[in-house]
Design an enzyme around this catalytic site. Structure first.
Site, PDB file in Angstrom:
ATOM      1  N   ALA A  80      -8.339   0.555  -3.054  1.00 55.28           N
ATOM      2  CA  ALA A  80      -7.846  -0.137  -1.874  1.00 55.28           C
ATOM      3  C   ALA A  80      -6.985  -1.317  -2.298  1.00 55.28           C
ATOM      4  CB  ALA A  80      -9.006  -0.630  -1.011  1.00 55.28           C
ATOM      5  N   ASP A  81      -6.129  -1.733  -1.391  1.00 52.30           N
ATOM      6  CA  ASP A  81      -5.340  -2.941  -1.627  1.00 52.30           C
ATOM      7  C   ASP A  81      -5.136  -3.658  -0.305  1.00 52.30           C
ATOM      8  OD1 ASP A  81      -3.731  -4.394  -3.834  1.00 52.30           O
ATOM      9  OD2 ASP A  81      -2.391  -4.393  -2.101  1.00 52.30           O
ATOM     10  N   THR A  82      -5.058  -4.981  -0.404  1.00 56.73           N
ATOM     11  CA  THR A  82      -4.897  -5.821   0.786  1.00 56.73           C
ATOM     12  C   THR A  82      -3.746  -6.786   0.570  1.00 56.73           C
ATOM     13  OG1 THR A  82      -7.264  -5.690   1.259  1.00 56.73           O
ATOM     14  CG2 THR A  82      -6.043  -7.463   2.321  1.00 56.73           C
TER      15      THR A  82
END
Length: 209
Positions: A80-82
């Site tokens: 995941a990445d934010t």
């Protein structure tokens, strides 16, 4: 499926926040393997596209790493990445007080967006991805509030210089979208991607009953 067996899961991150979110819904990764990827935005790259690309790059990097590890070679990989953005401006993952202070002053009294992406690679090499956009607005922050928050150190390493699940939760006037996405992993999307590809996300729920 036997309760004594399940496919393995690798979380492509060393983030305690992402691990805690998975554990919240009964998912315990078999390994945490952080991905070392360049997170510099490409020229003209939109924040939404940046989050999607980085999630994919992390998943692919870890997938290649575990192919050489027999005990994990047939595992699911979850990455995941934010990305926190004001308009098209991507805010950094603050590593210095100056960076964090700049982020907080920019976010004070205005709306911003958090773009998250979750990417899954199945044991058969299939790729699945979902993106999430969440809108937030912070209160007008006084100089004293900014200085007190900086003194807490909570901002260190956080996208946009804040952690919504911590002290900065007191700054959020409005949040429209996914709270868990802002923390670091959109749970609804992650769970449904895994379940849709055959990972038994609810097995521990049945065992606990």
């Amino acid at each position: 499926m036997s309760a004594s067996w399940r496919p393995k899961l690798v979380l492509a991150s060393a983030s305690p926040r992402r691990l805690a979110l998975l554990q919240q819904v009964g998912i315990e990764p078999d390994a945490l393997v952080p991905a070392d990827v360049d997170e510099t935005p490409l020229r003209g790259e939109k924040p939404r596209d940046l989050a999607r690309r980085l999630a994919r790059d992390k998943a692919e990097a870890v997938h290649k790493m575990i192919e050489r590890r027999e005990e994990l070679a047939s595992a699911f990989v979850l990455a995941a990445d934010t990305v926190v953005a004001v308009g098209r401006r991507v805010l950094p993952k603050a590593e210095t007080v100056e960076e964090a202070a700049q982020c907080l002053r920019l976010l004070s009294g205005r709306g911003h967006r958090v773009y998250s992406a979750v990417h899954v690679i199945t044991p058969r090499g299939k790729h699945r991805q979902r993106g999430v956009e969440t809108r937030l607005r912070f209160k007008n922050l006084s100089q004293d509030e900014i200085e007190s928050y900086l003194a807490s150190g909570e901002w260190r390493g956080k996208a946009g210089g804040y952690a919504i699940q911590g002290l900065a939760g007191a700054f959020a006037v409005k949040l429209v979208g996914s709270y868990t996405s802002v923390v670091g992993l959109p749970l609804y999307e992650a769970v449904n991607l895994l379940a849709g590809e055959g990972y038994p996300v609810r097995l521990t729920w049945l065992n606990a009953a």
